[in-house]
Write an enzyme that holds these catalytic residues in place. Structure first.
Site, PDB file in Angstrom:
ATOM      1  N   ASP A 134       0.868  -1.185   0.000  1.00  0.00           N
ATOM      2  CA  ASP A 134       0.000   0.000   0.000  1.00  0.00           C
ATOM      3  C   ASP A 134       0.903   1.233   0.000  1.00  0.00           C
ATOM      4  O   ASP A 134       2.114   1.131   0.223  1.00  0.00           O
ATOM      5  CB  ASP A 134      -0.943  -0.050   1.219  1.00  0.00           C
ATOM      6  N   ASP A 149      -3.696   7.265  -3.612  1.00  0.00           N
ATOM      7  CA  ASP A 149      -5.056   7.751  -3.843  1.00  0.00           C
ATOM      8  C   ASP A 149      -5.457   8.700  -2.706  1.00  0.00           C
ATOM      9  O   ASP A 149      -4.732   8.830  -1.723  1.00  0.00           O
ATOM     10  CB  ASP A 149      -6.045   6.571  -3.930  1.00  0.00           C
TER      11      ASP A 149
HETATM   12  N1  GUN Z   1      -6.324   0.952   3.148  1.00  0.00           N
HETATM   13  C1  GUN Z   1      -7.579   0.983   3.625  1.00  0.00           C
HETATM   14  N2  GUN Z   1      -8.339   1.825   2.888  1.00  0.00           N
HETATM   15  C2  GUN Z   1      -7.556   2.323   1.934  1.00  0.00           C
HETATM   16  C3  GUN Z   1      -7.789   3.234   0.854  1.00  0.00           C
HETATM   17  O1  GUN Z   1      -8.880   3.763   0.642  1.00  0.00           O
HETATM   18  N3  GUN Z   1      -6.710   3.495   0.055  1.00  0.00           N
HETATM   19  C4  GUN Z   1      -5.490   2.927   0.258  1.00  0.00           C
HETATM   20  N4  GUN Z   1      -4.482   3.208  -0.586  1.00  0.00           N
HETATM   21  N5  GUN Z   1      -5.264   2.070   1.250  1.00  0.00           N
HETATM   22  C5  GUN Z   1      -6.283   1.777   2.083  1.00  0.00           C
END
Ligand code: GUN
Length: 751
Positions: free
Chosen positions: A109, A144
């Site tokens: 992420d 995002d």
């Molecule tokens: N982890 C939990 N929700 C989100 C999200 O909306 N975007 C991102 N990039 N990671 C997340």
């Protein structure tokens, strides 16, 4: 010799060259799919849970996840690695797989979630993607903008727009690294749609649904269902959908049934720290337990009390293993349900485990129904809280199209009988799909106002009980339509063995319901019958013919008792068989009535041991069709497919068509037009693969028959489609049509 998991598992094989990022669907049940995502670190089977690994606190070692639990993918946070010098240095020098000591698929992420929690992050949009790429992750995530549920519509729209603005630059930096394109939009239906539509136009590998963590934390599962319903129809069907931050097993069946492929969650570890256990029916506190809710491998030899006495670190690791095992078990159950065609039933069962989940489920199944299915009719059959659920859904008809998307994805027939699960049974999407198909395609023999006889009071098979009656009626009153009242609605007698209507597996009282004249009239309207008189006959009684005779006389429809010369019965039986095949051609093969009549002119039947038609031969004695005894369906022979194709009047489809399952009624089976270089394989009975399809008809539906045609219009085969019209040209890997023909003997392969 005993066989057990020795605890060490070899490294994964990279996918074939050129396949990286491709997603193939191997099995499906409505919108739910079991698939394969091809990556450099192995082929990831979906639905899958990616456990969250915090590189600073590893509650369960990634290596153990790989070796012991067979977990093929995990997710970690690139922002945390980027922020910690030691981690960063290690990852940059030796790669993220070495940092975590994990050989499988690693998704990272981007720091968006940290921005949501802490207000901001220090890293740039391009910088974080560049970093993920340079540490060798398999699936990276762009930065995002998190859309919180408390944001105003304008703020959410800005989150959607800024995310879209960052998409192309992130893709350019990612290069050949697969990239997640998150969908935002809060709880605004139109913004979720906009986000999904616009993000789908970029070359992302996976689409996570973002901004849902605060919604799940508050158990707002109805809103979660709404987000799914709004988003999924707009997403590129050839890419997996990931639920960001969702890992509670209780939610898996509903979300998978609606089309989710990937999940990630730190819940297994976070809940363990608080002595909480995950379960498919909710969360349980260790303090409250005398016994384990599930006897999982990790608890053998320990009681809950033993675990309570453990030191905190040991206890947390123990409970994290428990949580992981329970989550993996529920995921396996869901996958099997997709293979079995019962994922919706599993979601239905699980919906009873938590009031908020039940609310979501009722909201889903209480949408106004698409044209052809009147909620009124179901309404009168349903006496539970569904009516109340509708009243508190002020959005009304705006969700109709989205719910149709769930119904239209269904294959109406199942291999087994329909297990009665209370009134929820009536709104299972495949039951609604079966009703929709029946109501849209079946037509009465005569268009004038006609008399109708409703048989009721007993389960099938009805032919033993009623065939003599039906034959006599057919001879004396050919324009009268006969229906059977089933727990799933009215069924024309000509389709008396059709699954699911004829195969309801439930208590006998289901069949005792007396026909309600108002309801029957309404349902007949759906069959385009404005009935003149509606007669009902209880077939559970003895002497059905005599009872029918008295009934018809009392209505002055016949003057004399219903007696015909028995010598005409064989001829009438043949007529009935023909009518039954004809109705199957109309409903299941989308034939128009005239072509079906013509096709069956002069036909003869081979009768099987049970007295039912086994094969249908045309006037020249060639085998064209076989009714399937298992589900009341119809199997078409190679020769039969050529005849069916001959009745097509539409031009060949020339491009991708938007999926519309009831488009062009009467135009026969949908066509799949294949590339010329695949022709010789299809003629020999090989399957049609994605990537070799040139065009298809809009009514191509997964699980249903189709004809395979080459670009010059020649028929080269037939089979069962494994995709719908939206997916046929977009998926790039896997079987598109399971071919059921072998034209190599009948057709010159070079044609
Ligand atoms: N982890 C939990 N929700 C989100 C999200 O909306 N975007 C991102 N990039 N990671 C997340």
């Amino acid at each position: 010799m005993a066989v057990w998991n020795s605890g060490s598992r070899g490294d994964p094989q990279p996918c074939r060259e050129g396949d990286e990022g491709k997603f193939e669907i191997s099995s499906r049940d409505g919108r739910a799919r079991v698939g394969k995502l091809h990556t450099k670190h192995g082929i990831l089977e979906t639905p899958a849970l990616l456990p969250v690994i915090n590189p600073n606190i590893r509650t369960i070692e990634p290596r153990e996840m790989w070796d012991r639990y067979g977990i093929s993918a995990l997710i970690t946070n690139s922002y945390i690695i980027w922020k910690h010098d030691e981690l960063k240095q290690h990852a940059l020098e030796k790669g993220v797989h070495d940092l975590l000591d994990y050989p499988g698929v690693i998704m990272t992420d981007s720091g968006t979630f940290q921005a949501y929690v802490y207000g901001d992050v220090e890293v740039g949009v391009e910088e974080i993607v560049e970093f993920q790429k340079s540490i060798g992750v398999d699936i990276a995530t762009m930065l995002d903008v998190f859309s919180r549920p408390d944001m105003s519509e304008l703020e959410v729209e800005s989150a959607v727009d800024v995310t879209v603005e960052r998409a192309q630059q992130s893709i350019d930096i990612a290069g050949d690294t697969m990239l997640n394109g998150p969908i935002q939009g809060g709880t605004f239906r139109h913004l979720r749609k906009k986000s999904a539509r616009e993000m789908s136009t970029f070359d992302f590998a996976v689409h996570p649904i973002g901004g849902i963590v605060p919604i799940m934390e508050k158990h707002r599962y109805k809103d979660l269902a709404k987000i799914m319903l709004a988003t999924l129809p707009e997403l590129a069907p050839e890419r997996p959908r990931h639920m960001f931050g969702c890992g509670h097993p209780m939610l898996f069946p509903m979300l998978i049934a609606l089309g989710a492929d990937l999940f990630d969650s730190a819940a297994y570890a976070l809940f363990a720290r608080d002595k909480r256990l995950l379960s498919p029916s909710g969360t349980i506190h260790l303090d409250d337990l005398q016994e384990w809710p599930s006897m999982l491998p990790c608890v053998v030899g320990y009681s809950p009390k033993d675990v309570l006495k453990m030191k905190e670190k040991e206890r947390t690791a123990f409970l994290a293993r428990y949580n992981l095992e329970v989550t993996l078990a529920e995921l396996a159950r869901c996958k099997q349900a997709v293979h079995d065609g019962t994922i919706w039933q599993l979601a239905e069962q699980r919906s009873h485990q938590h009031p908020a989940l039940r609310e979501a489920f009722l909201w889903l199944t209480t949408r106004p129904f698409p044209s052809g299915i009147s909620i009124d009719v179901l309404d009168d059959l349903i006496v539970d809280d569904r009516a109340a659920a509708r009243e508190i859904s002020p959005e009304g008809g705006i969700w109709e199209g989205d719910w149709s998307f769930v119904i239209d994805a269904q294959s109406p027939r199942r291999k087994k009988g329909e297990r009665w699960g209370g009134e929820d049974t009536l709104v299972r999407p495949h039951i609604l799909a079966a009703r929709k198909q029946l109501h849209t395609r079946w037509k009465p023999e005569e268009n004038n106002r006609i008399d109708v006889l409703i048989l009721h009071g007993a389960p099938g098979p009805w032919r033993m009980r009623c065939e003599t009656l039906v034959l006599r009626m057919q001879s004396l009153l050919p324009s009268m339509e006969i229906f059977v009242q089933t727990p799933l609605g009215l069924l024309p007698y000509g389709l008396e063995d059709l699954n699911p209507f004829a195969q309801v597996d439930g208590p006998s009282w289901l069949w005792d319901r007396r026909p309600n004249p108002m309801l029957i009239r309404k349902e007949l309207m759906m069959f385009s019958i404005d009935a003149d008189r509606i007669l009902t006959l209880d077939i559970s009684l003895e002497k059905v013919v005599q009872k029918a005779s008295e009934l018809l006389q009392s209505f002055e429809i016949i003057a004399e008792p219903l007696i015909v010369d028995d010598s005409i019965l064989p001829e009438q039986r043949k007529l009935l068989r023909r009518k039954q095949i004809l109705q199957k051609l109309v409903v299941l093969a989308n034939c128009n009535s005239e072509s079906a009549h013509e096709m069956l002119d002069g036909c003869s039947f081979i009768i099987g041991g049970t007295g039912r038609v086994k094969n249908v031969l045309n006037a020249s004695g060639k085998h064209i069709l076989s009714p399937r005894l298992t589900d009341g369906g119809l199997s078409i022979t190679d020769f039969g497919s050529e005849i069916l194709y001959g009745y097509r009047s539409l031009p060949l489809p020339t491009e991708h068509n938007r999926f519309s399952p009831m488009a062009n009624p009467g135009e026969g089976l949908p066509l799949v037009i294949i590339h010329d270089d695949a022709v010789e394989y299809i003629l020999r009975g090989r399957n049609v693969f994605h990537g070799f399809i040139h065009a298809c008809d809009a009514w191509l539906t997964a699980g249903q028959a189709c004809l395979i045609v080459r670009q010059n219009g020649n028929l080269v085969g037939h089979g069962i489609s494994r995709c719908n019209a939206n997916e046929a040209l977009r998926l790039r890997k896997g079987i598109a049509v399971r071919t059921r023909s072998d034209f190599s003997k009948t057709i010159d392969v070079a044609n």
